[in-house]
Each structure stands twice: as structure tokens, then as C-alpha cells.
Design a protein around this motif. Structure first.
Motif, short mmCIF file in Angstrom:
data_model
loop_
_atom_site.label_atom_id
_atom_site.label_comp_id
_atom_site.label_asym_id
_atom_site.label_seq_id
_atom_site.Cartn_x
_atom_site.Cartn_y
_atom_site.Cartn_z
N ASP A 68 -43.03 -4.38 9.21
CA ASP A 68 -41.74 -4.52 9.89
C ASP A 68 -40.89 -3.25 9.82
O ASP A 68 -39.76 -3.22 10.31
CB ASP A 68 -40.92 -5.65 9.24
N MET A 69 -41.42 -2.19 9.20
CA MET A 69 -40.61 -1.02 8.85
C MET A 69 -39.81 -0.45 10.02
O MET A 69 -38.61 -0.23 9.91
CB MET A 69 -41.48 0.06 8.23
N GLU A 70 -40.44 -0.17 11.14
CA GLU A 70 -39.72 0.47 12.24
C GLU A 70 -38.64 -0.45 12.81
O GLU A 70 -37.54 0.01 13.12
CB GLU A 70 -40.70 0.91 13.33
N VAL A 71 -38.94 -1.72 12.95
CA VAL A 71 -37.95 -2.68 13.45
C VAL A 71 -36.79 -2.79 12.45
O VAL A 71 -35.62 -2.77 12.84
CB VAL A 71 -38.60 -4.07 13.68
N TRP A 72 -37.14 -2.89 11.17
CA TRP A 72 -36.11 -3.00 10.14
C TRP A 72 -35.24 -1.75 10.09
O TRP A 72 -34.01 -1.85 10.02
CB TRP A 72 -36.78 -3.26 8.79
N GLN A 73 -35.85 -0.58 10.15
CA GLN A 73 -35.08 0.67 10.11
C GLN A 73 -34.09 0.72 11.28
O GLN A 73 -32.91 1.05 11.09
CB GLN A 73 -36.01 1.88 10.16
N GLU B 145 -28.88 8.76 8.00
CA GLU B 145 -30.10 9.55 7.76
C GLU B 145 -30.56 9.44 6.30
O GLU B 145 -31.73 9.26 6.02
CB GLU B 145 -29.87 11.02 8.13
N ASN B 146 -29.62 9.52 5.37
CA ASN B 146 -29.97 9.49 3.95
C ASN B 146 -30.36 8.10 3.46
O ASN B 146 -31.23 7.96 2.60
CB ASN B 146 -28.83 10.02 3.09
N SER B 147 -29.73 7.07 3.98
CA SER B 147 -29.92 5.72 3.45
C SER B 147 -31.00 4.91 4.16
O SER B 147 -31.52 3.96 3.58
CB SER B 147 -28.60 4.95 3.52
N PHE B 148 -31.30 5.26 5.39
CA PHE B 148 -32.22 4.44 6.17
C PHE B 148 -33.42 5.22 6.69
O PHE B 148 -34.00 4.88 7.71
CB PHE B 148 -31.47 3.75 7.31
N PRO C 151 -39.02 6.97 4.00
CA PRO C 151 -39.38 7.03 2.58
C PRO C 151 -38.42 6.22 1.69
O PRO C 151 -38.88 5.52 0.78
CB PRO C 151 -39.31 8.53 2.25
N ARG C 152 -37.15 6.28 1.98
CA ARG C 152 -36.17 5.53 1.17
C ARG C 152 -36.36 4.03 1.35
O ARG C 152 -36.37 3.28 0.37
CB ARG C 152 -34.76 5.96 1.56
N LEU C 153 -36.50 3.58 2.59
CA LEU C 153 -36.69 2.14 2.82
C LEU C 153 -38.00 1.65 2.22
O LEU C 153 -38.07 0.54 1.68
CB LEU C 153 -36.63 1.84 4.32
N THR C 154 -39.04 2.47 2.30
CA THR C 154 -40.33 2.09 1.70
C THR C 154 -40.19 1.94 0.18
O THR C 154 -40.70 0.97 -0.40
CB THR C 154 -41.41 3.14 2.04
N ALA C 155 -39.49 2.86 -0.45
CA ALA C 155 -39.27 2.78 -1.90
C ALA C 155 -38.47 1.52 -2.25
O ALA C 155 -38.79 0.82 -3.22
CB ALA C 155 -38.55 4.02 -2.40
N GLU C 156 -37.45 1.22 -1.47
CA GLU C 156 -36.67 0.00 -1.71
C GLU C 156 -37.55 -1.23 -1.57
O GLU C 156 -37.50 -2.14 -2.40
CB GLU C 156 -35.50 -0.10 -0.72
N ASN D 183 -40.69 -1.52 -1.94
CA ASN D 183 -41.70 -1.59 -3.01
C ASN D 183 -41.12 -1.86 -4.39
O ASN D 183 -41.88 -2.02 -5.35
CB ASN D 183 -42.52 -0.30 -3.03
N ASN D 184 -39.80 -1.91 -4.51
CA ASN D 184 -39.17 -2.19 -5.80
C ASN D 184 -39.38 -3.68 -6.12
O ASN D 184 -38.91 -4.54 -5.38
CB ASN D 184 -37.68 -1.86 -5.75
N PRO D 185 -40.04 -4.00 -7.23
CA PRO D 185 -40.31 -5.41 -7.54
C PRO D 185 -39.06 -6.23 -7.85
O PRO D 185 -39.11 -7.46 -7.81
CB PRO D 185 -41.24 -5.33 -8.77
N ASP D 186 -37.93 -5.56 -8.11
CA ASP D 186 -36.68 -6.28 -8.39
C ASP D 186 -35.80 -6.44 -7.16
O ASP D 186 -34.66 -6.90 -7.27
CB ASP D 186 -35.89 -5.55 -9.49
N SER D 187 -36.31 -6.07 -5.99
CA SER D 187 -35.56 -6.25 -4.74
C SER D 187 -36.36 -7.13 -3.79
O SER D 187 -37.59 -7.13 -3.82
CB SER D 187 -35.28 -4.90 -4.06
#
Length: 173
Positions: free
Chosen positions: A13-18, A43-46, A49-54, A56-60
Motif C-alpha cells: 500500500d506504500m505509494e497509495v499511503w504516501q 518531504e522529510n516526514s512522508f 524510507p521514513r514510511l517504510t521504517a515506521e 516496520n516498527n513492531p510497536d506501531s
């Protein structure tokens, strides 16, 4: 409008979500912020790489609201160390609920909020908390209507500007 479906966001869903994340943040805050600050934040928040890291965070946890094949809103939840402030194991943070302006008033935000409550109860959390910009009166009314009360404030940086967020929480039964 078809029946709104809420489902977990995946890497597919990455592109749609971004695109949705950028669009809804811009719709919500661009009127009251400079173009430069908005562009920098988007640019910085969305970025991918940033969204992928978010993601992949097991607590999110992330959920998207769909009207047929159109993504119309999303939710980000944090527990444990992913929480932006409190990092209380008995709490669940609603970091983001964003809905396209064209879907305001159609209960999409309420459905996403109810998903957050469902997850908090499933995880046996004692309370849910969030931070909302003091100038986002629509969101403050929404959370107040849903039983949240203010308990503190913190500073949110948008580009070169500091803004005050009201921290609110709701104790669960």
C-alpha cells in the motif's frame, strides 16, 4: 459512497499511503503554515524510507480507510517505545488520524478512532492519548466529543516554526 472498510496497511500500500498522507496533511495544515515549511515537512516526514521504517516498527500499527478502491483516511497507533512522548506501556498513542477533506462529516474519522479503541482494548491498555495542534479546532472538538481531556502541552516543529500541541487522553473502562 460505498461502505467504508478499515484494513491494516502493508508495504504493498506504500505509494497509495504516501500520497494520502501528504494530501491529508497538506489539506489540514497548509492554510496556516508557509509553503516552505509545508514542503519541508512533507518531504522529510512522508518519504518512502521514513514510511517504510515506521511501518516496520513492531510497536506501531497502521490502518487505512477505503471507499471502494479509494483510500480516504488513515490511522497510526504507537505503543511502547514507539510513543512520541509518554512511552507508557499501559497506554496507546493515536499519533495520526487523517481523513481527506472531501470525506469530512462522513464518519470516516470516527471509524478510524473506533479502530484505535478496539486495538487499545485488545491490548489491555488503560488509556489512549494523543497530541493535537491547538489551532486544529475541528479535531479538538472531535476528541472532546469522544471523551478526551487535555492534560499537558508539547512543542511540535513544522519546518522552522514551533507550534503548541495539546496532549489529550481518554481513560478506558
Amino acid at each position: 459512497m460505498e461502505k467504508i472498510i478499515i484494513r491494516e496497511i502493508t508495504l504493498q500500500d506504500m505509494e497509495v499511503w504516501q500520497a494520502l498522507a501528504k494530501e491529508t496533511f497538506f489539506e489540514t495544515f497548509s492554510e496556516n503554515n508557509s509553503t516552505e515549511n509545508m514542503e519541508q515537512y512533507l518531504e522529510n516526514s512522508f518519504n518512502i524510507p521514513r514510511l517504510t521504517a515506521e511501518l516496520n516498527n513492531p510497536d506501531s500499527q497502521f490502518f487505512m480507510a477505503w471507499d471502494g478502491t479509494m483510500a480516504v483516511g488513515y490511522l497510526k497507533l504507537n505503543s511502547g517505545k514507539a510513543q512520541t512522548e509518554l512511552q507508557d506501556d499501559t497506554a496507546l498513542e493515536i499519533e495520526r488520524i487523517y481523513v481527506k477533506n472531501s470525506y469530512h462529516g462522513q464518519k470516516v474519522g470516527q471509524l478510524l478512532y473506533e479502530k484505535a479503541l478496539e486495538m487499545a482494548q485488545k491490548e489491555h491498555k488503560k488509556y489512549v492519548w494523543l497530541a493535537v495542534w491547538e489551532e486544529n479546532h475541528r479535531a479538538i472538538r472531535f476528541y472532546t466529543k469522544n471523551g478526551f481531556v487535555a492534560f499537558d502541552t508539547h512543542i511540535f516543529r513544522l519546518g522552522n516554526e514551533e507550534q503548541t500541541d495539546i496532549m489529550m487522553k481518554k481513560v478506558l473502562e
